[in-house]
Design an enzyme around this catalytic site. Structure first.
Site, PDB file in Angstrom:
ATOM      1  N   VAL A  79       0.857  -1.185   0.000  1.00  0.00           N
ATOM      2  CA  VAL A  79       0.000   0.000   0.000  1.00  0.00           C
ATOM      3  C   VAL A  79       0.894   1.237   0.000  1.00  0.00           C
ATOM      4  CG1 VAL A  79      -1.748   1.294   1.276  1.00  0.00           C
ATOM      5  CG2 VAL A  79      -1.857  -1.216   1.207  1.00  0.00           C
ATOM      6  N   LYS A  80       0.629   2.098  -0.978  1.00  0.00           N
ATOM      7  CA  LYS A  80       1.453   3.301  -1.112  1.00  0.00           C
ATOM      8  C   LYS A  80       0.720   4.456  -0.436  1.00  0.00           C
ATOM      9  CE  LYS A  80       4.269   4.677  -5.077  1.00  0.00           C
ATOM     10  NZ  LYS A  80       4.178   4.998  -6.506  1.00  0.00           N
TER      11      LYS A  80
END
Ligand code: E4P
Length: 219
Positions: free
Chosen positions: A82-83
């Site tokens: 997850v960015k």
């Protein structure tokens, strides 16, 4: 050093993954917008092609919604990273998600102070954007050197330096010399790494001379 590809274009990813040189993928909202496709479908498809980490970015600005988005993205496949953006809300989100065992890539890093915060928040990856620093007449690679030095002072920090906003092969070579953990490459830069005019020239000569022998290896 690991090579990720920086694209959401599935055809490019399949083509490059077939070389065996791709260790992961990074996407961002701009790259997803270029595909014109549904974001969640794109992430699922990339994760089915590449075994390594696939970065998918949250688009909320506040912590609570970022966490909800991050959980939804992480549920797509175990290799989703997850960015989150390098903001206070992004760092809080990083702490929560990484605490739950999710890979987190903290993006839009432009200073070593920011990189230190991301490591303290438990990020799996920090993404310093070297090309965008070069664009404003700062040396992007200086930032990679500084982050490497800082992280090496604290071996308990496990955050990997993921060099982003790469524009040319020199960025890749310099990253390797400094000891960055990962570079994420636009497809054209990855292909350019294999090119050298003397390779082409030498191959032309070898092939011309081989033709003169009249032989074939496979008979
Ligand atoms: C990193 O994860 C980003 O997607 C990317 O490297 C940004 O690069 P750009 O500055 O070329 O847009």
């Amino acid at each position: 050093m690991k090579f990720f590809v920086d694209t959401a274009d599935i055809a490019e990813i399949r083509d490059l993954a077939a070389t065996g040189l791709v260790d992961g993928v990074t996407t961002n909202p701009s790259l997803v917008a270029k595909t014109g496709r549904n974001f969640l479908d794109v992430v699922a498809e990339i994760c089915s092609v590449v075994e390594g980490p696939v970065s998918a970015e949250v688009t909320a600005m506040d912590h609570e919604t970022m966490v909800a988005e991050g959980r939804k993205l992480a549920a797509i496949a175990p290799n989703v990273a997850v960015k989150v953006p390098l903001t206070i809300d992004g760092l809080k989100t990083c702490k929560v998600l990484s605490g739950a065992g999710t890979l987190v890539n903290v993006t839009l890093c432009f200073s070593s102070a920011q990189a230190l915060l991301a490591a303290k928040a438990g990020a799996s990856f920090i993404s310093p954007f070297v090309g965008r620093l070069d664009d404003i007449a700062q040396d992007g690679m200086d930032l990679i050197r500084e982050i490497r030095e800082i992280y090496d002072n604290y071996p308990h920090l496990k955050t990997e330096i993921l060099v982003a906003s790469v524009r040319h092969p020199r960025h890749v070579v310099d990253s390797a010399r400094i000891g960055a953990d990962v570079v994420t490459l636009p497809p054209d830069v990855l292909r350019k790494l294999a090119l050298h005019p003397l390779t082409d020239k030498g191959l032309d000569t070898f092939m011309a001379d081989w033709k003169k022998t009249g032989q074939t290896i496979l008979g």
